[in-house]
Design a protein around this motif. Structure first.
Motif, mmCIF file in Angstrom:
data_model
loop_
_atom_site.group_PDB
_atom_site.id
_atom_site.type_symbol
_atom_site.label_atom_id
_atom_site.label_comp_id
_atom_site.label_asym_id
_atom_site.label_seq_id
_atom_site.Cartn_x
_atom_site.Cartn_y
_atom_site.Cartn_z
ATOM 1 N N SER A 173 5.212 -46.287 -76.594
ATOM 2 C CA SER A 173 5.117 -45.881 -74.898
ATOM 3 C C SER A 173 3.722 -45.430 -74.927
ATOM 4 N N PRO A 174 3.364 -45.401 -73.667
ATOM 5 C CA PRO A 174 2.119 -44.697 -73.277
ATOM 6 C C PRO A 174 1.994 -43.220 -73.870
ATOM 7 N N LEU A 175 0.792 -43.080 -73.596
ATOM 8 C CA LEU A 175 0.474 -41.493 -74.313
ATOM 9 C C LEU A 175 0.597 -40.584 -72.997
ATOM 10 N N GLY A 176 1.277 -39.200 -73.360
ATOM 11 C CA GLY A 176 1.557 -38.273 -72.302
ATOM 12 C C GLY A 176 0.983 -37.201 -72.692
ATOM 13 N N ARG A 177 0.845 -36.324 -71.637
ATOM 14 C CA ARG A 177 0.275 -34.996 -71.883
ATOM 15 C C ARG A 177 0.999 -33.906 -71.222
ATOM 16 N N THR A 178 1.398 -32.854 -72.106
ATOM 17 C CA THR A 178 2.217 -31.684 -71.865
ATOM 18 C C THR A 178 1.732 -30.556 -72.121
ATOM 19 N N ARG A 179 2.267 -29.346 -71.881
ATOM 20 C CA ARG A 179 1.995 -27.928 -72.141
ATOM 21 C C ARG A 179 2.936 -27.093 -72.179
ATOM 22 N N THR A 180 2.826 -25.972 -72.879
ATOM 23 C CA THR A 180 3.676 -24.742 -72.800
ATOM 24 C C THR A 180 3.251 -23.717 -71.969
ATOM 25 N N LEU A 181 4.148 -22.882 -71.371
ATOM 26 C CA LEU A 181 3.927 -21.737 -70.573
ATOM 27 C C LEU A 181 3.102 -20.841 -71.460
ATOM 28 N N PRO A 182 2.471 -19.622 -70.759
ATOM 29 C CA PRO A 182 2.052 -18.415 -71.646
ATOM 30 C C PRO A 182 3.108 -17.698 -71.775
ATOM 31 N N SER A 183 2.984 -16.633 -72.904
ATOM 32 C CA SER A 183 4.138 -15.876 -73.087
ATOM 33 C C SER A 183 4.411 -14.917 -72.128
ATOM 34 N N ALA A 184 5.624 -14.197 -71.943
ATOM 35 C CA ALA A 184 5.934 -13.336 -70.862
ATOM 36 C C ALA A 184 5.096 -12.423 -70.530
ATOM 37 N N ASP A 185 4.380 -11.892 -71.666
ATOM 38 C CA ASP A 185 3.635 -10.565 -71.503
ATOM 39 C C ASP A 185 1.951 -10.915 -71.404
ATOM 40 N N ALA A 186 1.558 -12.168 -71.397
ATOM 41 C CA ALA A 186 0.329 -12.584 -71.336
ATOM 42 C C ALA A 186 -0.186 -12.486 -69.883
ATOM 43 N N VAL A 187 -1.562 -11.849 -69.986
ATOM 44 C CA VAL A 187 -2.224 -11.940 -68.860
ATOM 45 C C VAL A 187 -3.150 -12.916 -68.624
ATOM 46 N N LYS A 188 -2.755 -13.557 -67.590
ATOM 47 C CA LYS A 188 -3.528 -14.978 -67.381
ATOM 48 C C LYS A 188 -4.359 -14.818 -65.783
ATOM 49 N N ASP A 189 -5.693 -15.574 -66.087
ATOM 50 C CA ASP A 189 -6.523 -15.591 -64.964
ATOM 51 C C ASP A 189 -6.589 -16.520 -63.840
ATOM 52 N N GLU A 190 -5.712 -17.695 -64.150
ATOM 53 C CA GLU A 190 -5.556 -18.677 -63.201
ATOM 54 C C GLU A 190 -4.269 -19.641 -63.345
ATOM 55 N N LEU A 191 -3.638 -20.155 -62.559
ATOM 56 C CA LEU A 191 -2.736 -21.218 -62.532
ATOM 57 C C LEU A 191 -3.135 -21.937 -61.467
ATOM 58 N N LYS A 192 -2.940 -23.546 -61.921
ATOM 59 C CA LYS A 192 -3.161 -24.427 -61.059
ATOM 60 C C LYS A 192 -2.028 -25.464 -60.994
ATOM 61 N N PHE A 193 -1.480 -25.770 -59.830
ATOM 62 C CA PHE A 193 -0.286 -26.598 -59.720
ATOM 63 C C PHE A 193 -0.318 -27.310 -58.377
ATOM 64 N N ALA A 194 0.520 -28.151 -58.072
ATOM 65 C CA ALA A 194 0.783 -28.902 -56.971
ATOM 66 C C ALA A 194 2.327 -28.988 -56.989
ATOM 67 N N PHE A 195 2.690 -29.199 -55.351
ATOM 68 C CA PHE A 195 4.095 -29.373 -55.147
ATOM 69 C C PHE A 195 4.211 -30.512 -54.369
ATOM 70 N N ALA A 196 5.301 -31.218 -54.167
ATOM 71 C CA ALA A 196 5.365 -32.347 -53.525
ATOM 72 C C ALA A 196 7.058 -32.415 -53.210
ATOM 73 N N SER A 197 7.118 -33.616 -52.133
ATOM 74 C CA SER A 197 8.771 -33.625 -51.903
ATOM 75 C C SER A 197 8.820 -34.919 -51.147
ATOM 76 N N CYS A 198 9.897 -35.800 -50.937
ATOM 77 C CA CYS A 198 10.075 -36.580 -49.819
ATOM 78 C C CYS A 198 9.186 -38.203 -50.098
ATOM 79 N N GLN A 199 9.578 -38.747 -51.149
ATOM 80 C CA GLN A 199 8.941 -40.056 -51.365
ATOM 81 C C GLN A 199 9.592 -41.388 -51.043
ATOM 82 N N HIS A 200 9.958 -41.674 -50.012
ATOM 83 C CA HIS A 200 10.703 -42.707 -49.620
ATOM 84 C C HIS A 200 9.911 -43.981 -49.907
ATOM 85 N N PHE A 201 10.517 -44.626 -50.797
ATOM 86 C CA PHE A 201 9.770 -45.967 -51.411
ATOM 87 C C PHE A 201 9.592 -47.040 -50.549
ATOM 88 N N GLU A 202 10.615 -47.081 -49.382
ATOM 89 C CA GLU A 202 10.045 -48.195 -48.566
ATOM 90 C C GLU A 202 9.149 -47.700 -47.615
#
Length: 558
Positions: A173-202
């Motif tokens: 297969s192609p190569l994929g990239r993934t990650r784990t989340l920080p532990s519950a007690d970790a103090v993090k400086d930054e999170l970057k994410f996106a959200f999306a919806s509604c992808q009508h193909f036609e």
């Protein structure tokens, strides 16, 4: 195709990982249940919900013997079996789901695969050269689950990036990239994410995903309408294969058509996703066990829903806990990014009561304000409130489907009317949820929303009709990836809409997605828009950006 014809007896809905062969006794039990179901449908009024649930339970209880020894280990393919790409999802601090589905001929029945299990190997490393392998193994892709693979890799280190790939026979297969989340007690400086919806193909190309993949994101959230169920229409940008979908094979082929898009595949392979559904993964505007179409028997609709839910599971990077049992599938869940952010991922379709006032725009009348109306269902609502009370996150995020802002629309001097398919149709539950967050002083609530094919920023109060009260949360509503075709920056009626709903900070009808940057001090949402999704080389730009400061409710334009 509807009703009994929608049951695919070659692919029952069964909990399995290493799948085995039926015993003759078990197969006889299943056939008896199917015969009983057929006989029941002969009577006027169809079958009862109790009979249908007994049928689903019978499927789920069939015993299996280990079939790993029977799996093909060296299959040969004339075309690429990884035509649907790879993906990862549902990470936590020590594990992640790796996904693929074998489909050398994705738009044919069974994806062009034989009705035999196939052994798939996988490997995960902590470098993109795949030299430092940290986990590897094999999984069995079974015909009962559309030859999909859901590998839950455990024992990983928190807050780490990993790379992975699959292999079947001589094909990699192609190569994929993934990650784990920080532990519950970790103090993090930054999170970057996106959200999306509604992808009508036609109705458009997935330019937004191409741009999304170029961002260095930690996560992507998809908030529903991953596919659309309607039949193919001429004179569109692209065309669905076949008519409106009902059977398991119909839903599989439709997912495969969407999954074949290279821009969507690239976004999936770039970082882990959290997914949830809205209505079009099954049927437009359905409510729980009720079809929005007239004269559809509940049992008939539940059979369709079972097919849709199974196909959804097969095509998403979900954990085994989400494996459907008949027409039921648990999708609501939590995720924490250290102490920085706590996500509650909701399901506002499966458990809702029927929309009031005939599922049309209506004033907030007695029917709309009926406290018995529920978008979440009692069990999910109790879970949500408990999760919010237990949260240690600086930011508390509801990732959900339909607009929570009580937005009223009017023409001329008519009274304001509201969408009954969104939270206003369940206004009592929505007001109670806002009151709960206000009374319990839930820190920094943020609501992420899809569905409506337009961008909004709403400052939410317990009751948005009373602007004299304090702001409780801010809602960021993302537009569609492609649904609705080419969007425009419409201004007609905009000033009137905002004057009638002063809690709205922004509204826009272009296509695109929302990119978020979260720190302990500030939440920033950038509204990225595509100039034209009806052409393959559309341009993406930032239309507006809003921030919410920690400890100070309300969005500010920057």
């Amino acid at each position: 195709m509807t009703g009994l014809a929608a049951i695919d007896e070659t692919a029952p809905i069964l909990p399995m990982n290493n799948v085995s062969k039926w015993t003759e006794r078990s197969r006889g039990t299943l056939m008896l249940q199917l015969d009983t179901l057929r006989e029941s449908l002969k009577y006027e009024g169809g079958i009862s919900r109790r009979w249908f649930m007994a049928y689903g339970a019978a499927l789920a209880s069939i015993p299996w013997m280990n079939r790993a020894a029977l799996a093909q280990t060296r299959p040969r393919f004339d075309t690429n079996p990884f035509s649907l790409g790879i993906a990862s999802g549902d990470p936590d601090s020590s594990s992640v789901v790796l996904w693929t589905r074998l489909a050398p001929k994705p738009l044919e029945p069974f994806g062009g695969m034989s009705k035999e299990p196939v052994q798939v190997s996988w490997v995960l490393a902590d470098d993109d050269n795949m030299r430092n392998v940290v986990a590897k193994g094999t999984a069995i892709a079974t015909p009962q689950l559309g030859h999909s693979v859901h590998v839950e890799v455990h024992g990983l280190k928190p807050d780490r990036w990993y790379w992975y790939r699959f292999r079947v026979g001589d094909v990699e297969s192609p190569l994929g990239r993934t990650r784990t989340l920080p532990s519950a007690d970790a103090v993090k400086d930054e999170l970057k994410f996106a959200f999306a919806s509604c992808q009508h193909f036609e109705t458009g190309y997935y330019t937004a995903y191409q741009h999304m993949a170029e961002n260095d994101l930690d996560l992507i959230f998809h908030l529903g309408d991953y596919i659309y169920e309607g039949g193919g229409r001429k004179d569109q940008v692209r065309q669905h294969i076949g008519s409106e979908i009902h059977s398991l094979n119909d839903y599989r082929v439709r997912h495969a058509q969407y999954r074949g898009d290279p821009q969507l595949q690239r976004a999936h392979s770039n970082c882990p996703w959290f997914v949830t559904w809205d209505d079009h993964e099954v049927s437009n505007n359905y409510a729980g066990e009720i079809s929005a179409k007239e004269n559809v028997d509940t049992a008939e609709f539940l059979l369709r829903r079972a097919n849709a839910y199974q196909a959804y599971y097969e095509n998403m990077p979900l954990r085994r806990r989400s494996l459907p049992t008949g027409p039921h599938m648990e999708l609501y869940r939590s995720a924490s990014f250290g102490q920085l952010a706590e996500f509650q991922i909701l399901d506002t379709r499966q458990y809702r009561s029927d929309q009031p006032n005939g599922d049309r725009r209506s004033p907030l009348n007695e029917e709309a304000l009926n406290p018995r109306n529920s978008l979440l269902g009692a069990k999910q609502r109790d879970w949500l409130q408990a999760s919010l009370l237990q949260s240690q996150g600086t930011w508390n995020i509801l990732a959900q489907q339909v607009m929570m802002g009580l937005v009223g629309f009017t023409k001329d001097s008519d009274p304001l009317s509201y969408s009954m398919d969104q939270w206003p149709g369940y206004a009592a539950e929505r007001i109670a949820l806002m009151q709960f967050m206000a009374d319990r002083r839930i820190p920094n609530p943020i609501v992420l929303t899809g569905d409506i094919h337009s961008n909004w920023v709403n400052d939410l109060r317990v009751d948005d009709r009373n602007q004299e009260t304090e702001i409780v949360a801010t809602e960021f509503v993302g537009t569609s990836i492609s649904s609705g075709g080419k969007g425009i920056d419409r201004r007609e009626g905009h000033d009137q809409l905002l004057s009638q709903n002063p809690f709205i900070r922004f509204q826009n009808t272009q296509r695109g997605y929302v990119r978020c940057r979260v720190t302990p001090a500030e939440w920033r949402s950038d509204y990225l828009v595509v100039d034209d999704v009806t052409v393959a080389d559309g341009k993406t730009s930032t239309r507006a950006s809003f921030v919410v400061e920690a400890g100070q409710a309300g969005a500010k334009l920057v």
